[in-house]
Scaffold this motif. Sequence first.
Motif, PDB file in Angstrom:
ATOM      1  N   GLN A   1      80.932  47.826  40.070  1.00  0.00           N
ATOM      2  CA  GLN A   1      82.046  47.826  39.072  1.00  0.00           C
ATOM      3  C   GLN A   1      81.622  49.051  37.962  1.00  0.00           C
ATOM      4  O   GLN A   1      80.474  49.183  38.012  1.00  0.00           O
ATOM      5  CB  GLN A   1      82.632  46.808  38.209  1.00  0.00           C
ATOM      6  CG  GLN A   1      82.650  45.444  39.049  1.00  0.00           C
ATOM      7  CD  GLN A   1      84.037  45.704  40.319  1.00  0.00           C
ATOM      8  OE1 GLN A   1      85.004  46.421  39.873  1.00  0.00           O
ATOM      9  NE2 GLN A   1      83.671  45.349  41.385  1.00  0.00           N
TER      10      GLN A   1
ATOM     11  N   ARG B   1      72.366  42.922  40.866  1.00  0.00           N
ATOM     12  CA  ARG B   1      73.610  43.596  40.619  1.00  0.00           C
ATOM     13  C   ARG B   1      73.509  45.117  40.144  1.00  0.00           C
ATOM     14  O   ARG B   1      72.723  45.491  39.642  1.00  0.00           O
ATOM     15  CB  ARG B   1      74.110  42.840  39.264  1.00  0.00           C
ATOM     16  CG  ARG B   1      74.424  41.364  39.781  1.00  0.00           C
ATOM     17  CD  ARG B   1      75.109  40.579  38.487  1.00  0.00           C
ATOM     18  NE  ARG B   1      74.427  40.677  37.346  1.00  0.00           N
ATOM     19  CZ  ARG B   1      74.648  41.608  36.355  1.00  0.00           C
ATOM     20  NH1 ARG B   1      75.656  42.141  36.340  1.00  0.00           N
ATOM     21  NH2 ARG B   1      73.709  41.408  35.393  1.00  0.00           N
TER      22      ARG B   1
ATOM     23  N   VAL C   1      73.807  43.073  47.182  1.00  0.00           N
ATOM     24  CA  VAL C   1      74.215  41.689  46.748  1.00  0.00           C
ATOM     25  C   VAL C   1      73.606  40.673  47.273  1.00  0.00           C
ATOM     26  O   VAL C   1      73.226  39.582  46.701  1.00  0.00           O
ATOM     27  CB  VAL C   1      75.828  41.977  47.076  1.00  0.00           C
ATOM     28  CG1 VAL C   1      76.077  41.835  48.366  1.00  0.00           C
ATOM     29  CG2 VAL C   1      76.567  40.848  46.173  1.00  0.00           C
TER      30      VAL C   1
ATOM     31  N   GLU D   1      73.193  38.583  31.596  1.00  0.00           N
ATOM     32  CA  GLU D   1      73.925  37.600  32.325  1.00  0.00           C
ATOM     33  C   GLU D   1      75.364  37.372  31.764  1.00  0.00           C
ATOM     34  O   GLU D   1      76.429  36.773  32.412  1.00  0.00           O
ATOM     35  CB  GLU D   1      73.272  36.352  31.921  1.00  0.00           C
ATOM     36  CG  GLU D   1      72.208  36.083  32.790  1.00  0.00           C
ATOM     37  CD  GLU D   1      72.390  36.003  34.490  1.00  0.00           C
ATOM     38  OE1 GLU D   1      73.292  35.326  34.869  1.00  0.00           O
ATOM     39  OE2 GLU D   1      71.670  37.025  34.954  1.00  0.00           O
ATOM     40  N   ASP D   2      75.885  38.067  30.733  1.00  0.00           N
ATOM     41  CA  ASP D   2      77.262  38.381  30.439  1.00  0.00           C
ATOM     42  C   ASP D   2      78.051  38.993  31.574  1.00  0.00           C
ATOM     43  O   ASP D   2      79.428  38.457  31.786  1.00  0.00           O
ATOM     44  CB  ASP D   2      77.513  39.284  29.232  1.00  0.00           C
ATOM     45  CG  ASP D   2      77.266  38.666  27.803  1.00  0.00           C
ATOM     46  OD1 ASP D   2      76.990  37.277  27.996  1.00  0.00           O
ATOM     47  OD2 ASP D   2      76.966  39.076  26.842  1.00  0.00           O
ATOM     48  N   GLY D   3      77.330  39.880  32.341  1.00  0.00           N
ATOM     49  CA  GLY D   3      77.995  40.464  33.471  1.00  0.00           C
ATOM     50  C   GLY D   3      77.698  39.901  34.764  1.00  0.00           C
ATOM     51  O   GLY D   3      77.597  40.627  35.895  1.00  0.00           O
ATOM     52  N   SER D   4      77.322  38.546  34.876  1.00  0.00           N
ATOM     53  CA  SER D   4      76.745  38.041  36.011  1.00  0.00           C
ATOM     54  C   SER D   4      77.691  37.936  37.279  1.00  0.00           C
ATOM     55  O   SER D   4      77.264  37.867  38.303  1.00  0.00           O
ATOM     56  CB  SER D   4      76.552  36.517  35.828  1.00  0.00           C
ATOM     57  OG  SER D   4      77.532  35.653  35.340  1.00  0.00           O
ATOM     58  N   TYR D   5      78.989  38.115  36.935  1.00  0.00           N
ATOM     59  CA  TYR D   5      80.118  38.242  37.973  1.00  0.00           C
ATOM     60  C   TYR D   5      80.517  39.640  38.482  1.00  0.00           C
ATOM     61  O   TYR D   5      81.555  39.841  39.007  1.00  0.00           O
ATOM     62  CB  TYR D   5      81.217  37.649  37.972  1.00  0.00           C
ATOM     63  CG  TYR D   5      82.081  36.772  38.938  1.00  0.00           C
ATOM     64  CD1 TYR D   5      81.612  36.320  40.090  1.00  0.00           C
ATOM     65  CD2 TYR D   5      83.629  36.929  38.891  1.00  0.00           C
ATOM     66  CE1 TYR D   5      82.123  35.920  41.156  1.00  0.00           C
ATOM     67  CE2 TYR D   5      84.163  36.465  39.891  1.00  0.00           C
ATOM     68  CZ  TYR D   5      83.480  36.060  41.222  1.00  0.00           C
ATOM     69  OH  TYR D   5      84.168  35.676  42.168  1.00  0.00           O
ATOM     70  N   PHE D   6      79.565  40.537  37.767  1.00  0.00           N
ATOM     71  CA  PHE D   6      80.173  41.897  38.155  1.00  0.00           C
ATOM     72  C   PHE D   6      79.174  42.785  38.962  1.00  0.00           C
ATOM     73  O   PHE D   6      77.863  42.582  38.696  1.00  0.00           O
ATOM     74  CB  PHE D   6      79.992  42.834  36.904  1.00  0.00           C
ATOM     75  CG  PHE D   6      81.340  42.451  35.820  1.00  0.00           C
ATOM     76  CD1 PHE D   6      82.164  43.546  35.629  1.00  0.00           C
ATOM     77  CD2 PHE D   6      81.444  41.388  35.046  1.00  0.00           C
ATOM     78  CE1 PHE D   6      83.367  43.493  34.672  1.00  0.00           C
ATOM     79  CE2 PHE D   6      82.651  41.177  34.264  1.00  0.00           C
ATOM     80  CZ  PHE D   6      83.535  42.107  34.120  1.00  0.00           C
ATOM     81  N   THR D   7      79.576  43.253  40.126  1.00  0.00           N
ATOM     82  CA  THR D   7      78.545  44.050  40.985  1.00  0.00           C
ATOM     83  C   THR D   7      79.459  45.184  41.495  1.00  0.00           C
ATOM     84  O   THR D   7      80.596  44.740  42.005  1.00  0.00           O
ATOM     85  CB  THR D   7      77.707  43.557  41.674  1.00  0.00           C
ATOM     86  OG1 THR D   7      76.584  44.385  42.213  1.00  0.00           O
ATOM     87  CG2 THR D   7      78.517  42.864  43.090  1.00  0.00           C
TER      88      THR D   7
ATOM     89  N   ASN E   1      75.859  48.255  38.749  1.00  0.00           N
ATOM     90  CA  ASN E   1      77.167  48.654  38.116  1.00  0.00           C
ATOM     91  C   ASN E   1      76.919  49.783  37.258  1.00  0.00           C
ATOM     92  O   ASN E   1      75.924  50.507  37.346  1.00  0.00           O
ATOM     93  CB  ASN E   1      77.607  47.638  37.208  1.00  0.00           C
ATOM     94  CG  ASN E   1      78.119  46.304  37.891  1.00  0.00           C
ATOM     95  OD1 ASN E   1      79.220  46.065  38.484  1.00  0.00           O
ATOM     96  ND2 ASN E   1      77.119  45.114  37.659  1.00  0.00           N
TER      97      ASN E   1
END
Length: 281
Positions: free
Chosen positions: A269, A210, A205, A261-267, A212
């Motif tokens: 998961q 990222r 991180v 970048e749609d999943g930029s706040y996902f790690t 996932n």
Amino acid sequence: MSNFPAQHQSRDPGLEHEMTPRPDYEPRFPGSGRLAGKTAIITGGDSGIGRATAVLFAREGADVAILYLDEDRDAEETKALVEREGRKALLIKGNVRSKAACKDAVEKTVATFGKLDILVNNAAHQEEVEDLREISEEQLAKTFETNIYGYFYMTQAALDHLKSGAAIVNVTSVNSYKGNDTLIDYSSTKGAITAFTRSMASNLVEKGIRVNGVAPGPIWTPFIPMAMDEEKVASFGSQVPMKRAGQPNEVASALLFLASEDGSYFTGQVMHPNGGTIVGA
């Protein structure tokens, strides 16, 4: 509910071009450049979820390297589909059970495209066995070496090239969460993949990478006629709340979300395209 004609393939791995009906890999929407200028490598990218992901990534602007075992016809079809989308495709024949083959695949990808932005660990092996005592040492080794060693080897090789903003997406399974009484070794490896995903997300991180996962339920891929008997194939997918199997393009969209970048706040998961089965996150 019967979804598919009874069928079986004796060849391992199974072949997409011999399935009836053929799985649906076609992207369902126009591209919007979400992976423009990116390079991805997809293991097991010749068919099933891997093929659908390769075509979708290409539609969104990525060049794609496809690592596959020996399914030459399926791989060539996938290459043509990527090129149809206006992107470049590189076919790499190799076995993810080999650390050297994984390193070679990454090096060939970087040599061809100049970089690596996305790693999709997808290649897998499964065999149904009713009794744990019937799982041979050979089967156990093949399942673990393909399904989890290969993820380690590919990630180790990729980390020499992934930079901040890169993404790793690991394909695990609903069986990681609920278990499967005839896929005990396979389910065990998928549980390991889930833990690997969470651990690597924490590890990377601060480097801006990222990590996932996606945990599909019953999906119509070459796994199914290869690993199941004809009667089970005919009713495949009917046990989930939606009463049907999913198609590969219904999973690929989750991989795109996590890779872009749609999943930029996902790690760390895991997403669950599984037809409505409720599992612990």
